[in-house]
Design a protein around this motif. Structure first.
Motif, short mmCIF file in Angstrom:
data_model
loop_
_atom_site.label_atom_id
_atom_site.label_comp_id
_atom_site.label_asym_id
_atom_site.label_seq_id
_atom_site.Cartn_x
_atom_site.Cartn_y
_atom_site.Cartn_z
N LEU A 178 0.82 -1.22 0.00
CA LEU A 178 0.00 0.00 0.00
C LEU A 178 0.85 1.27 0.00
O LEU A 178 0.32 2.37 -0.23
CB LEU A 178 -0.94 0.00 1.21
N ARG A 211 -2.07 1.43 -4.35
CA ARG A 211 -3.03 1.81 -3.30
C ARG A 211 -4.39 2.20 -3.90
O ARG A 211 -5.44 1.74 -3.45
CB ARG A 211 -2.47 2.96 -2.46
N TYR A 212 -4.37 3.04 -4.94
CA TYR A 212 -5.64 3.44 -5.57
C TYR A 212 -6.31 2.26 -6.27
O TYR A 212 -7.53 2.11 -6.22
CB TYR A 212 -5.39 4.58 -6.56
N ILE A 246 -7.86 0.06 -3.46
CA ILE A 246 -9.09 0.63 -2.89
C ILE A 246 -10.26 0.47 -3.87
O ILE A 246 -11.38 0.11 -3.48
CB ILE A 246 -8.89 2.11 -2.51
N VAL A 272 -11.46 -3.12 -3.82
CA VAL A 272 -12.19 -3.45 -2.60
C VAL A 272 -13.62 -2.92 -2.69
O VAL A 272 -14.59 -3.62 -2.37
CB VAL A 272 -11.47 -2.87 -1.37
N VAL A 273 -13.76 -1.67 -3.13
CA VAL A 273 -15.10 -1.09 -3.28
C VAL A 273 -15.92 -1.89 -4.28
O VAL A 273 -17.10 -2.22 -4.05
CB VAL A 273 -14.99 0.38 -3.73
N THR A 292 -10.96 -7.86 0.33
CA THR A 292 -12.24 -8.02 -0.33
C THR A 292 -13.10 -9.09 0.35
O THR A 292 -14.33 -8.97 0.41
CB THR A 292 -12.05 -8.38 -1.82
N THR A 302 -20.86 0.90 -6.80
CA THR A 302 -19.46 0.53 -6.54
C THR A 302 -18.65 0.43 -7.83
O THR A 302 -17.45 0.74 -7.84
CB THR A 302 -19.37 -0.79 -5.76
N LEU A 350 -11.72 5.91 -9.14
CA LEU A 350 -10.44 5.68 -8.46
C LEU A 350 -9.34 5.28 -9.44
O LEU A 350 -8.16 5.61 -9.24
CB LEU A 350 -10.61 4.62 -7.38
#
Length: 412
Positions: free
Chosen positions: A8, A14-15, A18, A21-22, A149, A179, A186
């Motif tokens: 991360l 990192r982006y 994220i 995950v969303v 996740t 999402t 992102l």
């Protein structure tokens, strides 16, 4: 703890992380919601099979070209566009279900669009980590993605089951649509280093042909994917299609959602133990894990209770986590970056090509032989395929050594 989170520290990963995950948080709700949306319209396994197969068929048809596209174009841009289209598609599905206007053919058409887009996004996603992170960070990254996740997936199916039972499945589908759109935004922040595409062919078809030749050169890709073909067909039919039908008559949508979320618990917990695991014979591990992934069929075919089915899904989730890690580590070591998405797409094609058959066949088979007998028969077939695969030298002889990926030659 810091070593597990160290990927991360790289902003691009990192982006990307994220966003995924969303995205997966919404997707963890969508499977349960779509199944019960179909059953509200037509309470039959055959109707659900056709809707699910509508997504699988174009996925299979376009997967090979999707891998060539993902290797040819910047993968972040490919993923961004795919998320945007999938978000719009799911929003239309949610709107139709919430308004009560949805018919089976509506869902078939929309799922066909989603499946076509997935054929491109799947190989693009699987080719991202190697260009975002150095080799020493990749095992931690794969486990981090799976663990994060799955943590959200623990509550996703359960929440979806509650929404289905209270306000209806359309609202869970609406969350999934949002999402996808958030993930697309992102991905605007992900900046990728340019990959080596000096060996790219003049056309997408040429790139696909080169990818196929390289898969045959490796030797283990097609035999392994052929075994995965059977396992994916069994799971998609027996668990994903026939499972909700059995649950509807036994533990209900809430019980099914809780049981399915237990698979995410298995993935989450297993990641803590797998962080230090050194895999040396990845194909052996993968074949055993495939069989263990099918364990919920035993419960669905005998005595369905929420706690017992949940325990089976925990075991299946742990096996799935080990399977995914072993496959990713194998491909990262043996396949050049410029060929990654094509090899992943070839594996995906073979893995999913029989999935529509499994999804459509379980309905008539359940009518003819009974749902429980079909579940037990599918598990017996899984055992047989796993045993046969472990006798193949092309599978048992593959080893991981920690060597860097090979260079892609001009002849390929």
């Amino acid at each position: 703890m810091s070593s597990r989170l160290s990927p991360l520290a790289t902003p691009a990963f990192r982006y990307f992380f994220i966003g995924q995950v969303v995205n997966r948080a919404g997707s963890s709700m969508a499977g349960v919601a779509l199944a019960f949306a179909v059953l509200d319209i037509d309470d039959s396994a055959s109707a659900l099979g056709w809707v699910v197969a509508a997504s699988s068929v174009p996925t299979v048809v376009f997967m090979l070209l999707g891998g060539a596209i993902a290797d040819r174009l910047p993968r972040a841009i490919v993923l961004r566009g795919c998320n945007l289209v999938q978000g719009i598609t799911q929003a239309l599905t949610a709107g139709l279900v919430i308004s009560g206007q949805a018919e089976i053919w509506h869902l078939v058409v929309l799922q066909a669009v989603a499946g076509t887009v997935f054929a491109v996004s799947y190989p693009a996603f699987l080719g991202m980590v190697p260009i975002l992170l150095p080799a020493e960070e990749r095992q931690a990254a794969f486990l981090l993605i799976g663990q994060a996740t799955s943590a959200l997936g623990i509550i996703g199916p359960a929440l979806s089951g509650v929404l289905v039972a209270t306000v209806g499945p359309g609202w869970a589908l609406a969350v999934d649509a949002v999402t996808y759109l958030v993930a697309a935004v992102l991905l605007l922040l992900v900046r990728l280093p340019p990959g080596d595409r000096s060996s790219a062919k003049p056309s997408v078809i040429g790139d696909f042909t080169a990818g196929w030749a390289y898969a045959r050169q490796l030797g283990w890709v097609i035999p392994a994917a052929s075994a995965a073909l059977v396992f994916n067909a069994l799971v998609s039919g027996a668990i994903n299609v026939l499972g909700p039908v059995i649950a509807d008559d036994t533990i209900g949508s809430e019980g099914w959602g809780l049981a399915r979320s237990a698979q995410a618990v298995g993935v989450f917990v297993a990641a803590f133990f797998l962080a230090k695991v050194v895999v040396t014979a990845p194909m052996k591990v993968i074949m055993v894990a495939f069989v263990v992934w099918c364990v919920p069929m035993l419960v669905l075919g005998t005595h369905v209770e929420v706690w017992l089915l949940s325990a089976a899904f925990v075991v299946a989730g742990a096996a799935l986590s080990l399977l995914d890690l072993s496959w990713n580590l194998l491909v990262q070591e043996k396949v050049p970056e410029a060929m990654l998405s094509r090899i992943m797409a070839i594996d995906g094609f073979f893995s999913f090509v029989a999935t529509p058959i499994g999804q459509v066949a379980v309905g008539p088979l359940a009518v003819a032989f009974g749902a429980g007998s079909v579940q037990l028969g599918c598990f017996a077939l899984a055992l047989l395929v796993g045993a046969v695969a472990l006798t193949r030298r092309t599978i048992t002889g593959v080893r991981l050594t920690g060597a860097p990926p090979p260079q892609l030659t001009e002849q390929v």
